[in-house]
Design an enzyme around this catalytic site. Structure first.
Site, PDB file in Angstrom:
ATOM      1  N   ARG A  84     -17.976  -3.661 -16.891  1.00  0.00           N
ATOM      2  CA  ARG A  84     -17.563  -4.860 -16.144  1.00  0.00           C
ATOM      3  C   ARG A  84     -16.475  -4.485 -15.146  1.00  0.00           C
ATOM      4  O   ARG A  84     -15.722  -3.547 -15.380  1.00  0.00           O
ATOM      5  CB  ARG A  84     -16.980  -5.914 -17.092  1.00  0.00           C
ATOM      6  N   ASP A 131       0.808  -1.228   0.000  1.00  0.00           N
ATOM      7  CA  ASP A 131       0.000   0.000   0.000  1.00  0.00           C
ATOM      8  C   ASP A 131       0.841   1.279   0.000  1.00  0.00           C
ATOM      9  O   ASP A 131       0.332   2.351  -0.305  1.00  0.00           O
ATOM     10  CB  ASP A 131      -0.921   0.032   1.221  1.00  0.00           C
ATOM     11  N   GLU A 149      -9.767  -0.193  -3.389  1.00  0.00           N
ATOM     12  CA  GLU A 149     -10.810  -0.931  -2.660  1.00  0.00           C
ATOM     13  C   GLU A 149     -11.472  -0.095  -1.567  1.00  0.00           C
ATOM     14  O   GLU A 149     -12.624  -0.324  -1.207  1.00  0.00           O
ATOM     15  CB  GLU A 149     -10.224  -2.205  -2.048  1.00  0.00           C
ATOM     16  N   ARG A 156     -16.661  -1.304 -24.162  1.00  0.00           N
ATOM     17  CA  ARG A 156     -17.116  -1.478 -22.777  1.00  0.00           C
ATOM     18  C   ARG A 156     -16.351  -0.557 -21.828  1.00  0.00           C
ATOM     19  O   ARG A 156     -15.207  -0.193 -22.111  1.00  0.00           O
ATOM     20  CB  ARG A 156     -16.758  -2.886 -22.287  1.00  0.00           C
ATOM     21  N   GLY A 173      -5.711  -1.121  -1.490  1.00  0.00           N
ATOM     22  CA  GLY A 173      -5.508   0.219  -0.918  1.00  0.00           C
ATOM     23  C   GLY A 173      -6.694   0.523  -0.027  1.00  0.00           C
ATOM     24  O   GLY A 173      -7.721   0.984  -0.487  1.00  0.00           O
ATOM     25  N   ARG A 174      -6.525   0.173   1.244  1.00  0.00           N
ATOM     26  CA  ARG A 174      -7.606   0.298   2.209  1.00  0.00           C
ATOM     27  C   ARG A 174      -7.834   1.772   2.570  1.00  0.00           C
ATOM     28  O   ARG A 174      -8.956   2.261   2.518  1.00  0.00           O
ATOM     29  CB  ARG A 174      -7.154  -0.444   3.460  1.00  0.00           C
ATOM     30  N   ARG A 230      -0.172  -9.068  -4.572  1.00  0.00           N
ATOM     31  CA  ARG A 230       0.760  -9.353  -3.480  1.00  0.00           C
ATOM     32  C   ARG A 230       1.615 -10.581  -3.730  1.00  0.00           C
ATOM     33  O   ARG A 230       2.537 -10.853  -2.965  1.00  0.00           O
ATOM     34  CB  ARG A 230      -0.023  -9.558  -2.173  1.00  0.00           C
ATOM     35  N   HIS A 262      -5.431 -10.352  -4.501  1.00  0.00           N
ATOM     36  CA  HIS A 262      -4.141 -10.821  -3.975  1.00  0.00           C
ATOM     37  C   HIS A 262      -3.105 -11.119  -5.048  1.00  0.00           C
ATOM     38  O   HIS A 262      -1.933 -11.346  -4.714  1.00  0.00           O
ATOM     39  CB  HIS A 262      -4.361 -12.041  -3.076  1.00  0.00           C
ATOM     40  N   VAL A 263      -3.508 -11.081  -6.324  1.00  0.00           N
ATOM     41  CA  VAL A 263      -2.516 -11.200  -7.406  1.00  0.00           C
ATOM     42  C   VAL A 263      -1.457 -10.115  -7.225  1.00  0.00           C
ATOM     43  O   VAL A 263      -0.275 -10.325  -7.507  1.00  0.00           O
ATOM     44  CB  VAL A 263      -3.221 -11.045  -8.783  1.00  0.00           C
TER      45      VAL A 263
HETATM   46  O1  F6P Z   1      -2.093  -4.168   3.837  1.00  0.00           O
HETATM   47  C1  F6P Z   1      -1.950  -4.722   2.596  1.00  0.00           C
HETATM   48  C2  F6P Z   1      -3.269  -5.214   2.043  1.00  0.00           C
HETATM   49  O2  F6P Z   1      -2.979  -5.926   0.872  1.00  0.00           O
HETATM   50  C3  F6P Z   1      -4.309  -4.121   1.785  1.00  0.00           C
HETATM   51  O3  F6P Z   1      -4.123  -3.455   0.568  1.00  0.00           O
HETATM   52  C4  F6P Z   1      -5.577  -4.911   1.829  1.00  0.00           C
HETATM   53  O4  F6P Z   1      -6.677  -4.102   2.183  1.00  0.00           O
HETATM   54  C5  F6P Z   1      -5.314  -5.934   2.874  1.00  0.00           C
HETATM   55  O5  F6P Z   1      -3.912  -6.095   2.937  1.00  0.00           O
HETATM   56  C6  F6P Z   1      -5.979  -7.267   2.628  1.00  0.00           C
HETATM   57  O6  F6P Z   1      -5.650  -8.101   3.672  1.00  0.00           O
HETATM   58  P1  F6P Z   1      -6.015  -9.663   3.735  1.00  0.00           P
HETATM   59  O7  F6P Z   1      -5.165 -10.366   2.742  1.00  0.00           O
HETATM   60  O8  F6P Z   1      -5.677 -10.047   5.123  1.00  0.00           O
HETATM   61  O9  F6P Z   1      -7.476  -9.774   3.420  1.00  0.00           O
END
Ligand code: F6P
Length: 342
Positions: free
Chosen positions: A266, A127, A221, A162, A170-171, A275, A272-273
């Protein structure tokens, strides 16, 4: 000296590069013994250790994830959590700890340092929202993955006329959306720091189609609409640090755009890709230099510090500087991206 290492919070590419650098420098130059704690703060809390020597670190530089495992365990929300940690560190003969993590993991490290635990921190998070450092490792990899996805989505969106909405992680901070949106030529970037106006987003969609291009909207997100948040989606579940689990804004946005403009829309959720997998060269370089500096800080007794990138230098700042306040996208940085909206 015996030094413990742990990785906590959401995993990110580059964690193994830090571990490798800590071990190589620690063993070779300082004559330290290293011990790995499993799964973030759960390791010292439950006494879960693993051997961590040069042999365990062979071949891990390009590998994503973390060989130590991770968790979002918060010892401060567990009865006697702190006492159990100090007892287990003493039982394992550990003199000092290197904690590699984001705001939550390093927040725990900050409190433990105040209580006298000899700890140094290494900042990680895709993030990029930790203060005190120009960049955290993992971010560059996530941005590259998101940018490649946006590049690919342009061609299919244009073929089918589309709208494609790309939801990225990005919380609280829109750094991934901002950087990947700018690099990928998105027609809108929506971030948590600036609530979006759905009318303006739809007007941008119409303008984009008028010039024969298909709109690509990148949304964090954690983005929320100005109307009061009725389009944001939370599951209601919370983790040990009290964060709600996010996800769903991309789908909501796509159906709202389709409903209001009549254009097919769409959503693609990268999730998680972003990460997973191998770190970029930049993240390997940054993670390696953080690791070298962290074990040097331990050797010099410079506890309560966090490694930070300032320009091209790696410096040490107080842990509290990194965890006190999140680093958010400024209005000026967002204004730069807005030049390309619509
Ligand atoms: O802190 C990194 C992060 O990937 C955020 O972007 C995301 O909101 C969060 O972790 C998701 O966490 P988890 O994998 O525990 O659901």
């Amino acid at each position: 000296m015996r030094v413990g290492v742990l990785t906590g919070g959401g995993d990110c590419p580059g964690l193994n590069a830090v571990i490798r650098a800590v071990v190589r420098r620690g063993v070779r130059d300082h004559g330290f013994e290293l011990v790995g704690f499993r799964d973030g703060w759960r390791g010292p809390l439950e006494g879960l250790t693993m051997e961590l020597g040069v042999a365990q670190c062979r071949g891990i530089l390009p590998r994503g994830g973390t060989i130590l495992g991770s968790s979002r365990t918060n010892p401060f929300s567990i009865e006697n959590g702190v006492a159990r940690i100090t007892e287990n560190l003493a039982a394992a003969g550990v003199d000092a700890l290197i904690a590699i993590g984001g705001e939550d993991t390093l927040g725990v490290a900050t409190k433990l340092a105040d209580l006298g635990v000899q700890v140094v921190g290494v900042p990680k998070t895709i993030d990029n929202d930790l203060s005190g450092t120009d960049f955290t490792f993992g971010f560059d990899t996530a941005v590259n993955i998101a940018t490649e996805a946006i590049d690919r989505l342009h061609t299919t969106a244009e073929s089918h006329h589309r709208v494609l909405v790309v939801e990225v992680m990005g919380r609280h901070a829109g750094w991934i959306a901002l950087h990947a949106g700018m690099a990928g030529g998105a027609s809108s970037v929506l971030i948590p720091e600036v609530p979006f106006d759905i009318e303006a987003v739809c007007a941008g969609v119409e303008r984009r189609f008028a010039t024969q291009y298909a709109p690509i909207i990148v949304v964090s997100e954690g983005a929320v609409p100005v109307e009061g948040g009725d389009m944001s989606v939370v599951s209601g579940q919370k983790d040990a640090f009290g964060h709600v689990r996010l996800g769903g804004i991309g789908d909501r946005l796509a159906s709202e755009i389709e409903h209001r403009t009549g254009k097919e829309a769409r959503a693609v959720v990268l999730g998680h890709v972003q990460r997973g997998g191998t770190p970029t060269a930049f993240d390997r370089w940054l993670a390696t230099r953080f690791g070298l500096q962290a074990i040097d800080a331990v050797a010099e007794g410079d506890f309560g510090t966090m490694m930070a990138l300032r320009g091209t230098d790696i410096v040490r700042v107080p842990l509290a500087e990194g965890t006190g306040e999140l680093k958010l996208v400024s209005a000026a940085e967002y204004a730069e991206a807005q030049v390309f909206f619509g």
